[in-house]
Every structure is written in C-alpha cells, then in structure tokens.
Write an enzyme that holds these catalytic residues in place. Structure first.
Site, PDB file in Angstrom:
ATOM      1  N   GLY A  40      15.826   3.713  53.632  1.00 59.36           N
ATOM      2  CA  GLY A  40      16.300   5.033  53.214  1.00 59.36           C
ATOM      3  C   GLY A  40      15.899   5.243  51.778  1.00 59.36           C
ATOM      4  O   GLY A  40      15.365   4.453  51.008  1.00 59.36           O
TER       5      GLY A  40
ATOM      6  N   ASN B 141      22.693   4.168  56.789  1.00 56.28           N
ATOM      7  CA  ASN B 141      23.464   5.383  56.418  1.00 56.28           C
ATOM      8  C   ASN B 141      24.837   5.234  56.912  1.00 56.28           C
ATOM      9  O   ASN B 141      25.484   4.752  57.833  1.00 56.28           O
ATOM     10  CB  ASN B 141      22.890   6.522  57.086  1.00 56.28           C
ATOM     11  CG  ASN B 141      22.186   6.315  58.289  1.00 56.28           C
ATOM     12  OD1 ASN B 141      21.894   5.229  58.624  1.00 56.28           O
ATOM     13  ND2 ASN B 141      22.281   7.226  59.206  1.00 56.28           N
TER      14      ASN B 141
ATOM     15  N   GLU C 238      25.678   1.023  45.390  1.00 60.94           N
ATOM     16  CA  GLU C 238      24.452   1.451  44.448  1.00 60.94           C
ATOM     17  C   GLU C 238      24.842   2.705  43.824  1.00 60.94           C
ATOM     18  O   GLU C 238      25.438   3.636  44.343  1.00 60.94           O
ATOM     19  CB  GLU C 238      23.562   1.629  45.286  1.00 60.94           C
ATOM     20  CG  GLU C 238      22.058   2.239  44.543  1.00 60.94           C
ATOM     21  CD  GLU C 238      21.636   1.170  43.384  1.00 60.94           C
ATOM     22  OE1 GLU C 238      21.397   0.106  43.552  1.00 60.94           O
ATOM     23  OE2 GLU C 238      21.754   1.745  42.325  1.00 60.94           O
TER      24      GLU C 238
ATOM     25  N   LYS D  32      27.136  20.861  34.374  1.00 62.69           N
ATOM     26  CA  LYS D  32      26.439  21.880  34.594  1.00 62.69           C
ATOM     27  C   LYS D  32      27.126  22.857  35.804  1.00 62.69           C
ATOM     28  O   LYS D  32      26.806  22.313  36.987  1.00 62.69           O
ATOM     29  CB  LYS D  32      25.045  21.311  34.835  1.00 62.69           C
ATOM     30  CG  LYS D  32      24.037  22.363  34.964  1.00 62.69           C
ATOM     31  CD  LYS D  32      23.466  22.913  33.510  1.00 62.69           C
ATOM     32  CE  LYS D  32      22.204  23.909  33.663  1.00 62.69           C
ATOM     33  NZ  LYS D  32      22.066  24.626  32.531  1.00 62.69           N
ATOM     34  N   ALA D  33      27.267  23.905  35.399  1.00 64.09           N
ATOM     35  CA  ALA D  33      27.798  24.884  36.810  1.00 64.09           C
ATOM     36  C   ALA D  33      26.660  25.105  37.497  1.00 64.09           C
ATOM     37  O   ALA D  33      25.432  25.351  37.224  1.00 64.09           O
ATOM     38  CB  ALA D  33      28.458  26.183  36.023  1.00 64.09           C
TER      39      ALA D  33
ATOM     40  N   PHE E 206      27.673  21.602  44.466  1.00 60.75           N
ATOM     41  CA  PHE E 206      26.922  20.132  44.456  1.00 60.75           C
ATOM     42  C   PHE E 206      26.500  19.978  46.108  1.00 60.75           C
ATOM     43  O   PHE E 206      27.225  20.365  46.942  1.00 60.75           O
ATOM     44  CB  PHE E 206      27.695  18.994  43.817  1.00 60.75           C
ATOM     45  CG  PHE E 206      29.018  18.688  44.538  1.00 60.75           C
ATOM     46  CD1 PHE E 206      29.209  18.405  45.922  1.00 60.75           C
ATOM     47  CD2 PHE E 206      30.320  19.198  43.944  1.00 60.75           C
ATOM     48  CE1 PHE E 206      30.457  17.995  46.495  1.00 60.75           C
ATOM     49  CE2 PHE E 206      31.598  18.707  44.485  1.00 60.75           C
ATOM     50  CZ  PHE E 206      31.567  18.090  45.734  1.00 60.75           C
TER      51      PHE E 206
ATOM     52  N   CYS F  85      26.043  12.116  49.679  1.00 58.39           N
ATOM     53  CA  CYS F  85      27.170  11.381  49.322  1.00 58.39           C
ATOM     54  C   CYS F  85      28.539  11.863  48.754  1.00 58.39           C
ATOM     55  O   CYS F  85      29.434  11.449  49.095  1.00 58.39           O
ATOM     56  CB  CYS F  85      26.892  10.117  48.473  1.00 58.39           C
ATOM     57  SG  CYS F  85      25.527   9.163  49.253  1.00 58.39           S
TER      58      CYS F  85
ATOM     59  N   PHE G 260      18.494  19.445  47.336  1.00 62.59           N
ATOM     60  CA  PHE G 260      19.675  19.767  46.829  1.00 62.59           C
ATOM     61  C   PHE G 260      19.964  19.349  45.214  1.00 62.59           C
ATOM     62  O   PHE G 260      20.843  19.642  44.539  1.00 62.59           O
ATOM     63  CB  PHE G 260      20.793  18.785  47.361  1.00 62.59           C
ATOM     64  CG  PHE G 260      20.991  17.148  46.881  1.00 62.59           C
ATOM     65  CD1 PHE G 260      19.810  16.262  47.257  1.00 62.59           C
ATOM     66  CD2 PHE G 260      21.611  16.792  46.126  1.00 62.59           C
ATOM     67  CE1 PHE G 260      19.758  14.984  46.995  1.00 62.59           C
ATOM     68  CE2 PHE G 260      21.715  15.376  45.461  1.00 62.59           C
ATOM     69  CZ  PHE G 260      20.758  14.457  45.979  1.00 62.59           C
ATOM     70  N   LYS G 261      18.646  18.948  44.925  1.00 60.97           N
ATOM     71  CA  LYS G 261      18.494  18.909  43.496  1.00 60.97           C
ATOM     72  C   LYS G 261      17.089  18.615  42.941  1.00 60.97           C
ATOM     73  O   LYS G 261      16.470  18.472  43.875  1.00 60.97           O
ATOM     74  CB  LYS G 261      19.255  17.819  42.553  1.00 60.97           C
ATOM     75  CG  LYS G 261      18.853  16.345  43.121  1.00 60.97           C
ATOM     76  CD  LYS G 261      19.657  15.323  42.592  1.00 60.97           C
ATOM     77  CE  LYS G 261      19.543  14.939  41.053  1.00 60.97           C
ATOM     78  NZ  LYS G 261      19.913  13.502  40.624  1.00 60.97           N
TER      79      LYS G 261
END
Ligand code: NAD
Ligand code: UGA
Length: 464
Positions: A12, A92, A162, A269-270, A274, A278, A340-341
């Site tokens: 993964g 996972n 990790e 950073k607003a 998030f 994880c 997500f980012k």
C-alpha cells in the site's frame, strides 16, 4: 547478521514507497513486496510505471530503476515469507467497524492473519517488523502467536513505525527526521535483530538519526507523534473560527505564533479539517487505549482533537448553505479537490467526502474535479459513507476533467484540496462562467482573498 532478503507484506501507501526506497538504497538486498490484492500487484507490475497504483512525486522513477532488479511485487505471499530473513508487516490497521471497540480501536485482524501465515510458512529464524501503526503492546500478541503456532522457529519482533507523509513520501523516506526502531534491548538476540535493521537504514540515513528504544516506547511514540500533529491542526482550526468572529486573520495569527521557536511554524495551516487514513484512526486508538486503562481525562483530552475536526468540516459546509441564502437545493456546486491533501491520489477520510455528503443532504448538485482522483474512487467514497443509495450518489454527483468544466454555470465553488494548479487558474474566466452572485469558498486558504473579491466573487476563506 547480514540481511539479503526482505519481504514486505502489504503493497500500500507505506509498503510500496518504503520498499522502493530500501531497494534503491540497498542494491545488494532483494526486496519482495507481497499483497493479497491481485489488482494492486498487477498495477505495481504494469510495464508503464506511470500506472503504478500510488501517486507520489518521484516514486515512479525509483520503481522504474529497481523493479525486477532487486525490487519485486508478487501475490505469492508464502514464497516471499519463506525466502526472507526479515519481514515487514505493512498491512492496513483501520478503525474497527464491529464488536468491542467499534469505532475506536484498531482492527488487528489483518496483522493477526499475517502472523499466522508467517508462523505456518517459516522454516528458519526470522526478524518480524511491525511497520504498520499499532496499539502499544501489539508486539507481545504477535510474539505469542508466532511462538505458539510456529514450527519451532525463533522470531525477533521489532517495531519500526513509519513517519512518511503522503505527497512527500519519497522525500521523507530519503531524508527522514528520524528512524525509530524498538526491540528487545535486554536480550542478545534482540540487540542483534535491531542492529540488522539499523544497518539497512544506515545505508543512507545518518546514524545519529536512527533511534533505538524498547518496543513499547516505539509503538506508543508513533501514536503520540500523529496525535501531536493532528492536535496542532485542530488547535489552529479552533482559532480560525474565533478569527472569523473577531476580524483577526488566522494566517497572520499562525505566522505570529509559529515564529516563536518553541512553537515552530509547521502544521499551523488552518483548513476545512484534516483527513487521511491515519490521524483520526490513530487518535481514536489512543483514546481507546487510555479508556481501557481507565484514564478518562487522558482519553477525553485527545478525543477533543477529533471532535474539533468533525466540527470544522460541518461548520464549513453549514456556512456554505447559510451564505447561499439558506438553501442549496438544486444549485450547482463545484468541488475543486477530492484528495485529503495535495500530491496524492489518496482520499481516505478526506474532508471533501464529508462536505459533499452534507451538501447532497441539502439536495445540491455536485460537480467534482480532482487532478489525480478517479471517478470510480469518488463514488466509492460516497457509497462507503452510506448516507444514500449508489444511484442517488451518481445522480447527485458528476465528475469532470477540469476546473473550468466543473465551475461552468455553477452557483458556488468549494476549494477543498490545496492542489498547486488551483492557484494558477484564470479566476476571472471562471467568474465569468458562473451564475451570479458567484460564491467562492476556500477551505484551504489557498487563494488571495483581496484579489478574488476584486474580481467580484462573494468570497469566504477559512479563518478570515
Ligand atoms: P494500505 O491500505 O494502502 O495498504 C495495506 C495493504 O495491505 C493493502 O494493499 C492490503 O491488500 C494488504 N493486506 C492486508 N492484509 C494482507 C495480508 N494478510 N496479506 C497480504 N496483504 C495484505 O495501507 P497503508 O496506507 O499502506 O497503511 C499501512 C499501515 O501503515 C497502517 O497501519 C497505517 O496506519 C500505517 N501508516 C500509514 C501511513 C500513510 O501515509 N498511509 C504512514 C505511516 C504509517
Ligand atoms: C501524517 C503524518 O504527517 C505522518 O508523519 C505519518 O506518518 C502519517 O500521518 C501516518 O501515520 O499515516 P499524512 O496523513 O500522509 O501524514 O499527511 P499530513 O501532511 O500529516 O496531513 C494530514 C492532514 O492534515 C491533511 O488533510 C492535511 O491537509 C491536514 N493539514 C496538515 C492541515 O490541515 N494543516 C496543516 O498545517 C497540516
């Protein structure tokens, strides 16, 4: 002990990039990454390296260099276990969705299956490494299974969590802030196993950055590191709401606070909240562990980080509805960014899923554009949430191939991932394409408020 053969179970976001970098840095070691997911392994072996299943800057070129030389991807788990001196478990560990600890504890069924499979197959001594993020004291359970179900083979269990972040995985792996290795420091065999793993990393990581601890410290440090990082995001997000009420600007506050060397500038950073596979999972796990030891105050303290994050996602979506005259029914809303980012195609727990869900409940028509996320993934994320039928999700959401297409004739835009390309868009052109008044909601503080207002947008930015 010289390691010649490494196996990693789980191909993964962690197993793939980590093993690719180990293979690159240790050309004398054969590295085999195995997975039960045939489709994933097929993608890792795709002759076109741009089609590997994980998008990470710099990853495809390493895979191109090493694949089929000393890096292999396979579904033959037994063979890889049998041949390896060292086995990384990188499967996972999602939040449990059933039974005791449902919604809080980490689901360890995949880990246990790996342990049982190793025990069944191994014919010689192995070093088994927890690479997955695990509850503190999991190593004891692993050892128990291996020792009691195995073929009399000796195992050393190490914890080697990790710390890579998606989007910068290769960079993080090549120059980590630290490598953490937990093991049985008390015994000769434990120290030898730790040294064998230290030597792998020492091929490219300065020795002073390789930290050795006892197993429990290592396991708990990983959960703590993620909890601290997520806590910073929730802290600044809490302040963002206060900024909106008081005329303060959260970017200015974050800068002023972060310049204190004791606080530091990162993770302030607003945002719309998030996401990622994880932060939430690991904090819930920490909360669960604290509760099992009856540490209510500790549990409540960390749980608040999640409560704040859920609030931030809901508040953003509710603000959209409220600003658009308390109704979005039948209105076309463009969502720019689903990952997500930035710089990843991972969408797990992405804030975009929750904002879209909220708006769909208000009967908005959603159009999504993300540079790296597939249409199939977007529908699957909404289906997984389970708020409505698959058909209703497909009816309510359209996925398109460009920002301009998404924003055409839209009432509003929500920027939910900080992809660089969104900064470069011709925003005047987009404004001209939209219905008026044209609403632009920036959940990432990506865009310059002043210039967007000058163009004519009804502009909202988180914390402004
Ligand atoms: P992932 O879901 O991307 O990959 C896990 C893989 O393991 C899947 O492909 C799955 O098919 C495979 N798998 C499950 N059981 C198996 C079995 N019995 N045999 C063979 N393969 C099996 O997950 P991920 O994001 O790589 O995360 C793995 C672990 O690393 C988790 O514990 C996570 O918390 C931790 N972690 C993740 C990140 C990250 O950035 N994603 C960073 C640090 C740590
Ligand atoms: C995070 C940690 O940063 C890694 O060290 C860890 O190894 C990993 O979790 C893990 O255990 O899985 P990751 O989730 O990949 O990495 O990405 P981050 O960069 O930490 O971002 C997490 C979320 O927080 C994203 O949605 C991001 O947009 C958000 N974020 C981050 C903010 O909203 N503001 C910030 O200042 C920083």
């Amino acid at each position: 002990m010289k390691i010649k053969n490494i196996c990693c179970i789980g191909a993964g976001y962690v197993g793939g990039p980590t093993m690719a970098v180990i293979a690159e840095k240790c050309p004398g070691v054969k590295v085999t990454v195995v997975d039960i997911n045939e489709k994933r392994i097929k993608q890792w072996n795709d002759p076109d390296v741009e089609k590997i299943p994980i998008y990470e800057p710099g990853l495809s070129s390493i895979v191109k260099e090493t694949r089929d030389k000393n890096l292999f991807f396979s579904t033959d788990v037994d063979k890889a276990i049998d041949e390896a001196d060292m086995i990384f478990i990188s499967v996972n560990t999602p939040t449990k969705t059933y039974g005791i600890g449902k919604g809080m504890a980490a689901d360890l069924k995949y880990i246990e299956l790996c342990a049982r499979q190793i025990a069944a197959v191994a014919k010689n001594d192995k070093i088994v490494i927890e690479k997955s993020t695990l509850p503190v004291r999991t190593a004891a359970a692993l050892k128990n299974i291996l020792d009691n179900t195995g073929n009399g083979v000796k195992y050393q269990i190490l914890s080697n969590p990790e710390f890579l972040a998606e989007g910068t995985a290769v960079e993080d792996l090549k120059s980590p802030d630290r490598v953490l290795i937990g093991g049985d420091i008390e015994s000769e065999e434990g120290r030898e196993a730790m040294e064998a793993l230290v030597n792998i990393y020492a091929s490219w990581v300065p020795k002073e950055k390789i930290l050795t601890t006892n197993v429990w410290s290592s396991e708990l440090s990983k959960l703590t590191a993620n909890a601290f990082l997520a806590q910073r995001v929730s802290s600044i997000n809490a302040i963002s709401e206060l900024c909106e009420k008081t005329g303060a600007d959260v970017n200015e506050v974050a800068k002023a606070v972060g310049m204190d060397s004791r606080v530091g500038p990162k993770f302030l950073k607003a945002s719309v909240g998030f996401g990622g596979s994880c932060f939430q999972k690991d904090i819930l796990n920490l909360v669960y562990i604290a509760r099992t030891y009856n540490l209510q105050e500790v549990a409540d303290y960390w749980e608040q980080v999640i409560i704040m994050n859920d609030h931030q996602k809901r508040r953003f979506a509710a603000n959209m509805v409220q600003t658009m005259y308390n109704t979005v029914a039948g209105k076309k809303i463009a969502i720019l960014g689903w990952a997500f980012k930035k710089d990843t195609n991972d969408t797990r727990e992405s804030a975009a899923i929750y904002v879209a869900d909220y708006l769909l409940n208000e009967q908005a028509e959603i159009v999504v554009y993300d540079p790296k996320v597939t249409e199939e993934q977007i529908y699957s994320d909404l289906d997984y949430l389970g708020s409505r039928s698959g058909d209703a999700n497909r009816k309510g959401v359209t996925v398109v191939k460009s920002s301009y297409e998404a924003c055409d004739n839209a009432h509003a835009i929500a920027v939910l991932t900080e992809w660089d390309e969104f900064k470069q868009l011709d925003w005047k052109k987009i404004y001209d394409q939209m219905l008026k008044p044209a609403f632009l909601f920036d959940g990432r503080r990506l865009l310059e408020p002043k210039t967007k207002k000058e163009i004519g947008f009804e502009f909202y930015a988180i914390g402004n």
